[in-house]
Design a protein around this motif. Structure first.
Motif, PDB file in Angstrom:
ATOM      1  N   THR A  64      36.263  42.220  51.383  1.00 25.29           N
ATOM      2  CA  THR A  64      35.363  41.468  50.520  1.00 25.29           C
ATOM      3  C   THR A  64      34.589  40.394  51.267  1.00 25.29           C
ATOM      4  O   THR A  64      33.913  39.585  50.656  1.00 25.29           O
ATOM      5  CB  THR A  64      36.149  40.797  49.366  1.00 25.29           C
ATOM      6  OG1 THR A  64      37.123  39.918  49.915  1.00 25.29           O
ATOM      7  CG2 THR A  64      36.793  41.823  48.479  1.00 25.29           C
TER       8      THR A  64
ATOM      9  N   ASP B 110      36.285  38.165  41.253  1.00 21.98           N
ATOM     10  CA  ASP B 110      37.511  38.670  41.884  1.00 21.98           C
ATOM     11  C   ASP B 110      38.505  37.560  42.213  1.00 21.98           C
ATOM     12  O   ASP B 110      39.407  37.764  43.035  1.00 21.98           O
ATOM     13  CB  ASP B 110      37.163  39.424  43.172  1.00 21.98           C
ATOM     14  CG  ASP B 110      36.769  40.873  42.920  1.00 21.98           C
ATOM     15  OD1 ASP B 110      37.160  41.411  41.865  1.00 21.98           O
ATOM     16  OD2 ASP B 110      36.069  41.459  43.770  1.00 21.98           O
TER      17      ASP B 110
ATOM     18  N   LYS C  84      42.355  37.987  42.661  1.00 13.55           N
ATOM     19  CA  LYS C  84      42.994  38.603  43.827  1.00 13.55           C
ATOM     20  C   LYS C  84      43.793  37.596  44.644  1.00 13.55           C
ATOM     21  O   LYS C  84      44.586  37.986  45.500  1.00 13.55           O
ATOM     22  CB  LYS C  84      41.936  39.268  44.711  1.00 13.55           C
ATOM     23  CG  LYS C  84      41.371  40.547  44.104  1.00 13.55           C
ATOM     24  CD  LYS C  84      40.409  41.240  45.061  1.00 13.55           C
ATOM     25  CE  LYS C  84      39.897  42.546  44.477  1.00 13.55           C
ATOM     26  NZ  LYS C  84      38.952  43.240  45.376  1.00 13.55           N
TER      27      LYS C  84
ATOM     28  N   GLU D 261      40.883  49.732  43.082  1.00 10.83           N
ATOM     29  CA  GLU D 261      40.790  49.120  41.768  1.00 10.83           C
ATOM     30  C   GLU D 261      40.718  50.133  40.633  1.00 10.83           C
ATOM     31  O   GLU D 261      40.911  49.795  39.488  1.00 10.83           O
ATOM     32  CB  GLU D 261      39.551  48.200  41.722  1.00 10.83           C
ATOM     33  CG  GLU D 261      39.695  47.050  42.720  1.00 10.83           C
ATOM     34  CD  GLU D 261      38.409  46.273  42.889  1.00 10.83           C
ATOM     35  OE1 GLU D 261      37.423  46.603  42.217  1.00 10.83           O
ATOM     36  OE2 GLU D 261      38.394  45.331  43.698  1.00 10.83           O
TER      37      GLU D 261
END
Length: 522
Positions: A328, A364, A367, A520
């Motif tokens: 990411t 996100d 996470k 995911e």
């Protein structure tokens, strides 16, 4: 010693006519110019002669159609010196130049830098007292009171700084019958003056290259006083200024925006040659208006800075995810950019775009609560591990709900960006328009960036090409993604690719959608 210039007409239609000045003469067909030549070969604003020490008088062509000539040679470039007995020609109209020396009286003091008709240097508190009464202590006319009350209404009902500045300025231009207005604020540690709002009179858009006089503005701000220049053409320095000439400014009001604590900037209004000059009463009305709105402008600027600081904090929080998940890296920044582009294409209101701007970097954030062994595991996740990975949506919503200043409407972005249009997503199995629109937008751009990214924990799987990723979005339209969002994103694909090449230059060309969603949605 300074020279006065005299232009004597030699063409038949102007033979015997004389124009002279000691600073500047502008020629053309406009009635506001010093030399008005009613000839079809002459442009509206044709040329300018001005005194420019040390070389003396020079002529400059103002991009005329038929050119300006000195002794038969066309003036090219920026400007050309002229001398006594030269023949200057504007189009087909010819004049001869005569020069004479000007010897100022030895005892006469140097003229001021700017001819100021009146000045107001009242304190903020004193200017506030002028809201109801004019300088003669008479009750203000109804229209003036309405304008001041409207300004106060803007301060109470507008949180957006840009909207506030424009509404205040439009009211000032209207009540003071100005041809043009500008709000200029001091920004940064060096207090550099910067235009923040522009408005034209009678509902027109402010036009031209120059919207205010920098010389007058700097004088107003530096000396901390509001000033009135009733006839700028009588001031040699201002008359030669490009902003005054191009803006056709004949009378200028420049009033200080200030609070009891500091100077903020200035409100600049001007009238043209065909309007009556501003009066001293106009000066004090504008000064009172400036004092009335300054506190609101300062508060709006402080609120804007506070919001930016909050967004910066949110960004740092989101970047914590990037640091944990090598895949990411830069993902949140890109997804935010694409979400705003898609939101604009869909015609979202400014409020919803603001929610996207703040909420997308947090999509996100959950996470942070996922174990490193799962987040960075090479290879496919087990069913149990995948269930843990899916929980980042719920964990993320819990995290953002603990931020007291965060708009609750941001939570669905975090919770629902993995829902599917066909109802097969998570965590709630929502379908179609039951999925919040902002979450549907983030779902499209999040998937697109993931498809075009390399995956460090899958070194054998490279990202898709741009074309393949767009094709996959189109294929999944109406299944995984909102068809309207996909159509809008495809409509701006060239802009998206341009941005990707700036921020994501390594995006290459392979992998399937099932692979891109391996962590995911597998």
């Amino acid at each position: 010693m300074k020279q006065c210039i005299r232009l004597r007409g030699i063409s038949d239609e102007i033979k015997g006519k004389v124009w002279e000045h000691d600073s500047v003469l502008r020629a053309g067909r406009l009635a506001s110019l010093e030399i008005v030549l009613d000839d079809s070969s002459v442009s509206r604003k044709h040329a300018e002669l001005r005194y420019a020490p040390p070389q003396g008088w020079v002529v400059r062509d103002l991009d005329s159609t038929n050119g300006t000539y000195i002794n038969g040679v066309r003036v090219a470039g920026s400007e050309k010196s002229v001398h006594a007995r030269d023949i200057v020609q504007f189009g087909k109209v010819a004049l001869v130049i005569e020069l004479s020396e000007i010897a100022p009286p030895p005892s006469e003091p140097s003229p001021p830098q700017i001819l100021v008709e009146a000045a107001a240097n009242s304190s903020w508190e004193d200017a506030i007292q002028d809201l109801i009464f004019d300088r003669n202590r008479c009750l203000r006319p109804g229209e003036q009171l309405i304008a001041l009350l409207r300004a106060g209404h803007h301060l109470v009902h507008m949180e957006n700084e840009e909207d506030l500045l424009h509404q205040v300025l439009e009211d000032a231009v209207h009540v003071l019958d100005a041809q043009r207005g500008a709000i200029v604020l001091a920004e940064g540690p060096d207090e550099k003056l910067k235009v923040r709002a522009l408005a034209g009179g009678h509902g027109e858009v402010a036009s031209g290259r120059f919207h205010y006089s920098q010389k007058i503005a700097q004088r107003c701000f530096t000396q901390a006083e509001s000033i009135l220049c009733t006839s700028v053409g009588d001031d040699p320095e201002l008359a030669a200024a490009q902003s005054i000439a191009d803006g056709q400014m004949s009378s200028v009001l420049c009033v200080l925006l200030r609070t009891a604590r500091r100077k903020l900037g200035l409100l600049h209004l001007d009238r043209s040659y065909w309007q009556k000059p501003f009066t001293e009463d106009d000066l004090h009305l504008a000064d009172a208006l400036a004092a009335n709105v300054s506190a609101g402008i300062e508060c709006a600027a402080l609120l804007k800075r506070q919001r930016q600081l909050f967004k910066d904090t949110i960004t740092v929080l989101a970047q914590a995810v990037d640091l944990r998940d090598e895949y990411t890296g830069g993902h949140t920044k890109r997804v935010k950019k694409y979400a705003l582009m898609l939101g604009a294409q869909l015609g979202l209101a400014a409020y919803d775009l603001e929610l996207l701007d703040t909420g997308t970097p947090l999509h996100d954030i959950g996470k942070i609560g996922i174990k490193d062994a799962i987040l960075s595991k090479p290879g496919k996740l087990t069913p149990a591990e995948f269930e843990e990975m899916k929980s980042h949506t719920i964990k993320g919503e819990t995290i953002v709900s603990l931020i007291p200043d965060l708009d609750p409407k941001i939570r669905p972005i975090v919770r629902s960006h993995h829902e599917r249009w066909d109802g097969n997503g998570y965590p709630d199995g929502l379908a179609g328009e039951a999925i919040p629109l902002l979450a549907r937008i983030v779902a499209v751009v999040d998937a697109f960036d993931a498809m075009t990214s390399n995956r460090p924990y899958h070194p054998d799987k490279k990202g898709k090409s741009f074309e393949a990723a767009f094709a996959e979005l189109e294929k999944q339209s109406g299944r995984q993604f909102d068809p309207q969002c996909v159509a809008a994103f495809l409509a701006i694909q060239s802009q998206v690719v341009d941005e990707m090449r700036k921020d994501h230059p390594t995006a290459p060309a392979a992998a399937a959608l099932s692979n891109h969603r391996g962590r995911e949605s597998a």
